[in-house]
Design a protein around this motif. Sequence first.
Motif, PDB file in Angstrom:
ATOM      1  N   GLN A  48      12.442  -3.458   2.609  1.00 43.87           N
ATOM      2  CA  GLN A  48      11.819  -2.228   2.913  1.00 43.87           C
ATOM      3  C   GLN A  48      10.394  -2.057   2.323  1.00 43.87           C
ATOM      4  N   VAL A  49      10.296  -2.292   1.035  1.00 38.95           N
ATOM      5  CA  VAL A  49       8.963  -2.132   0.387  1.00 38.95           C
ATOM      6  C   VAL A  49       8.111  -3.028   0.954  1.00 38.95           C
ATOM      7  N   VAL A  50       8.449  -4.454   0.984  1.00 37.86           N
ATOM      8  CA  VAL A  50       7.451  -5.523   1.416  1.00 37.86           C
ATOM      9  C   VAL A  50       7.064  -5.242   2.712  1.00 37.86           C
ATOM     10  N   VAL A  51       7.902  -4.820   3.615  1.00 32.76           N
ATOM     11  CA  VAL A  51       7.643  -4.583   5.000  1.00 32.76           C
ATOM     12  C   VAL A  51       6.457  -3.575   5.046  1.00 32.76           C
ATOM     13  N   ASN A  52       6.729  -2.428   4.098  1.00 33.35           N
ATOM     14  CA  ASN A  52       5.818  -1.486   4.281  1.00 33.35           C
ATOM     15  C   ASN A  52       4.417  -2.034   3.623  1.00 33.35           C
ATOM     16  N   LEU A  53       4.538  -2.684   2.650  1.00 30.66           N
ATOM     17  CA  LEU A  53       3.436  -3.068   1.994  1.00 30.66           C
ATOM     18  C   LEU A  53       2.363  -4.007   2.999  1.00 30.66           C
ATOM     19  N   LEU A  54       3.267  -4.960   3.812  1.00 30.88           N
ATOM     20  CA  LEU A  54       2.411  -5.891   4.668  1.00 30.88           C
ATOM     21  C   LEU A  54       1.987  -5.059   6.065  1.00 30.88           C
ATOM     22  N   THR A  55       2.847  -4.139   6.281  1.00 31.58           N
ATOM     23  CA  THR A  55       2.458  -3.390   7.507  1.00 31.58           C
ATOM     24  C   THR A  55       1.037  -2.761   7.195  1.00 31.58           C
ATOM     25  N   ASN A  56       1.217  -2.053   5.963  1.00 29.95           N
ATOM     26  CA  ASN A  56       0.076  -1.517   5.712  1.00 29.95           C
ATOM     27  C   ASN A  56      -1.352  -2.204   5.386  1.00 29.95           C
ATOM     28  N   ALA A  57      -0.872  -3.567   5.108  1.00 28.17           N
ATOM     29  CA  ALA A  57      -2.140  -4.388   5.028  1.00 28.17           C
ATOM     30  C   ALA A  57      -2.627  -4.807   6.471  1.00 28.17           C
ATOM     31  N   LEU A  58      -1.675  -5.087   7.269  1.00 26.93           N
ATOM     32  CA  LEU A  58      -2.116  -5.363   8.726  1.00 26.93           C
ATOM     33  C   LEU A  58      -2.783  -4.262   9.355  1.00 26.93           C
ATOM     34  N   ARG A  59      -2.453  -2.930   9.119  1.00 29.51           N
ATOM     35  CA  ARG A  59      -2.990  -1.760   9.608  1.00 29.51           C
ATOM     36  C   ARG A  59      -4.524  -1.649   9.082  1.00 29.51           C
ATOM     37  N   TYR A  60      -4.448  -1.564   7.820  1.00 34.76           N
ATOM     38  CA  TYR A  60      -5.786  -0.824   7.111  1.00 34.76           C
ATOM     39  C   TYR A  60      -6.541  -2.113   6.519  1.00 34.76           C
ATOM     40  N   GLY A  61      -6.028  -3.508   6.266  1.00 37.98           N
ATOM     41  CA  GLY A  61      -6.576  -4.359   5.517  1.00 37.98           C
ATOM     42  C   GLY A  61      -7.069  -5.700   6.073  1.00 37.98           C
ATOM     43  N   VAL A  62      -7.277  -5.641   7.282  1.00 40.91           N
ATOM     44  CA  VAL A  62      -7.672  -6.928   8.188  1.00 40.91           C
ATOM     45  C   VAL A  62      -9.037  -6.763   8.058  1.00 40.91           C
ATOM     46  N   GLY A  63      -9.617  -7.788   7.564  1.00 37.57           N
ATOM     47  CA  GLY A  63     -11.291  -8.105   7.437  1.00 37.57           C
ATOM     48  C   GLY A  63     -11.606  -9.446   7.607  1.00 37.57           C
ATOM     49  N   GLY A  64     -10.879 -10.211   8.563  1.00 42.86           N
ATOM     50  CA  GLY A  64     -11.423 -11.587   8.670  1.00 42.86           C
ATOM     51  C   GLY A  64     -10.591 -12.778   7.825  1.00 42.86           C
ATOM     52  N   GLY A  65      -9.894 -12.124   6.797  1.00 48.78           N
ATOM     53  CA  GLY A  65      -9.212 -13.103   6.318  1.00 48.78           C
ATOM     54  C   GLY A  65      -7.807 -12.824   6.520  1.00 48.78           C
ATOM     55  N   PRO A  66      -6.938 -13.878   5.762  1.00 49.11           N
ATOM     56  CA  PRO A  66      -5.332 -13.821   5.818  1.00 49.11           C
ATOM     57  C   PRO A  66      -4.673 -12.611   4.762  1.00 49.11           C
ATOM     58  N   VAL A  67      -3.645 -12.161   5.342  1.00 47.56           N
ATOM     59  CA  VAL A  67      -2.946 -11.357   4.108  1.00 47.56           C
ATOM     60  C   VAL A  67      -2.093 -12.219   3.468  1.00 47.56           C
ATOM     61  N   GLU A  68      -2.233 -12.342   2.185  1.00 48.41           N
ATOM     62  CA  GLU A  68      -1.683 -13.204   1.257  1.00 48.41           C
ATOM     63  C   GLU A  68      -0.548 -12.692   0.478  1.00 48.41           C
ATOM     64  N   VAL A  69       0.425 -13.337   0.388  1.00 51.07           N
ATOM     65  CA  VAL A  69       1.804 -12.694  -0.426  1.00 51.07           C
ATOM     66  C   VAL A  69       2.019 -13.789  -1.556  1.00 51.07           C
ATOM     67  N   SER A  70       1.918 -13.337  -2.562  1.00 47.81           N
ATOM     68  CA  SER A  70       2.268 -14.247  -3.719  1.00 47.81           C
ATOM     69  C   SER A  70       3.208 -13.665  -4.823  1.00 47.81           C
ATOM     70  N   VAL A  71       4.046 -14.633  -5.438  1.00 48.22           N
ATOM     71  CA  VAL A  71       4.966 -14.278  -6.422  1.00 48.22           C
ATOM     72  C   VAL A  71       4.616 -14.934  -7.787  1.00 48.22           C
ATOM     73  N   HIS A  72       4.839 -14.150  -8.851  1.00 46.92           N
ATOM     74  CA  HIS A  72       4.433 -14.438 -10.164  1.00 46.92           C
ATOM     75  C   HIS A  72       5.500 -13.791 -10.962  1.00 46.92           C
ATOM     76  N   GLU A  73       5.820 -14.863 -11.942  1.00 52.55           N
ATOM     77  CA  GLU A  73       7.079 -14.574 -13.186  1.00 52.55           C
ATOM     78  C   GLU A  73       6.426 -14.184 -14.410  1.00 52.55           C
ATOM     79  N   ASP A  74       6.969 -13.240 -15.062  1.00 50.80           N
ATOM     80  CA  ASP A  74       6.506 -12.817 -16.381  1.00 50.80           C
ATOM     81  C   ASP A  74       7.752 -12.405 -17.215  1.00 50.80           C
ATOM     82  N   GLY A  75       8.260 -13.301 -17.871  1.00 51.64           N
ATOM     83  CA  GLY A  75       9.526 -13.186 -18.863  1.00 51.64           C
ATOM     84  C   GLY A  75      10.771 -12.709 -17.803  1.00 51.64           C
TER      85      GLY A  75
END
Length: 405
Positions: free
Chosen positions: A293-320
Motif C-alpha cells: 500500500q505504501v509503495v503504491v501510494n508513493l508511485l501513484t504520487n510520483a506519477l501524478r505530481y513528479g512526471v517531468g520527462g524522466g522515468p520514475v525510479e525505484v531502488s532498494v538499499h540495505e543498511d545493516g
Amino acid sequence: MSVPEPTKLLIVDDLPENLRALDALIRDEQRTVYQASSGEEALSLMLEHEFALAILDVQMPGMDGFELAELMRATSRTRNIPIVFVSAAGRELNYAFKGYESGAVDFLHKPLDPDAVRSKVKVFVTLDQQRGEMRRQLQALERSRREQEVLVRELNETQAELQRSLRMRDEFMSLVAHELRTPLNTLFLETQMRSLQLKRGNLPAFNPEQMGTMIKRDERQIKSMIRLIDDMLDVSRMKSGTLSIRPAKVELMPLLERVVSDLSLAAAAAGCNVVLAPHAPVTGFWDEFRIEQVVVNLLTNALRYGVGGGPVEVSVHEDGCHVRIDVADHGKGIAPDYLERIFEPYERGAKSGEPKGLGLGLYISRQLATSHGGQLTVRSVPGEGATFSLLLPCTEAALKAVAPA
C-alpha cells in the motif's frame, strides 16, 4: 494568603548600651532588628538587606550620622530608606534642622520617650507592610495578566485550529463528494447505455469482447471507490489506534516487481515509465499488504505530481538490519516549506489542473511506516524532482518493539 516576612529595622550607634536599649524598645515578633556600631558597618548591612527604617545616632566617631545619611541618599539602593536621627546634644545646636536637610523624616532627642519611639517605629513598620502587600498584589496582578495573555493566546490558537478543522471538514466532504461522483457517474452512464441497448434489442453490443471491456471499466470505477473508502477507514483506525498490522516473512523484490508491473499502464498514460533497479533478494518481517500500500501510494504520487520527462525510479538499499526503498521522480520538486506539510491529512500537491485524491496517501504511508518501526521521509530540490525514502527494519524484533500489546 502568604504570611508577610518580618520587617527589617536598622539601628546605628557607637555605644553598645544604646544599641541594646533601643533594640529592646522596638523589637517584636514581626520585626527583625539589625545593629551597626559605625557608618561603614551600617552601609554594608544596607547593601545586603532592605530596611523599612534606619535610626541613626548623630554623634559617632569617624562617619557621623549626617555623613551616613548623605551617602545613603546618594545611592539608589538606600535612597528611599526613611531615616530617624537620634541625638543627645541640646536643642540649641539646631541638629534637627540639619537632620531634616539631610533627608530625615524625624529627629529624636535623648533621653528617648519609649512610647514616642514605639509609636513612630510602628508607623514606619505599618507603611512598609502596606508597601509590601501592595507589591505582592501588583506581582499577583502581573502574574494574572501574564496567565490571561497565555490563556487568550491558547484560546486564539484553539479557535484558529477549530476554524481550520471546520474548513478541512468542509473541504474533505467536498473532496469525497467529488471523488466518489466521478466513478459513480461513469457507472451510472454505463448502466444507462446498457439499458438503452437492451431496450433496443441490440444484443451484439454485448458480445464477449464488448462485455469484457465493460466489466474492466466497471472494475476500475469500483476499485477507485473502494480505495477512497479504504483510505478514509485507515485514517479513522489510525487516529483511534485500532489499525492492525499483520507481519509475516516477506520477499521484497517480488513485491516491488508486482507493483511496478501493475502500474505500468498508469505510467504509460502519464507519459513516462517506472524503472525498478535490480537488487539481490531482500527478506523482511512486515505486513505485506501494508508495505505494498505504501509503495503504491508513493508511485501513484510520483506519477501524478513528479512526471517531468524522466522515468520514475525505484531502488532498494540495505543498511545493516534496515532496508530503504527510494522512489525518485524528475518532476518540478517540492518547495522547502512544503516538505512536511505534504504528510498531513488532506494535503494535496499543487499542480496545474485539479489534483485527484483526498490527500491521504502520504499521511497514511508515513503512519504505516511508523507502525512498522520505520520512517518515511522526502528530500527535494525545486526543479530537480523529489525522492521519497521508506526505511524499514528487517527483523521481527524491531517490529514487535513498536507493535501495540
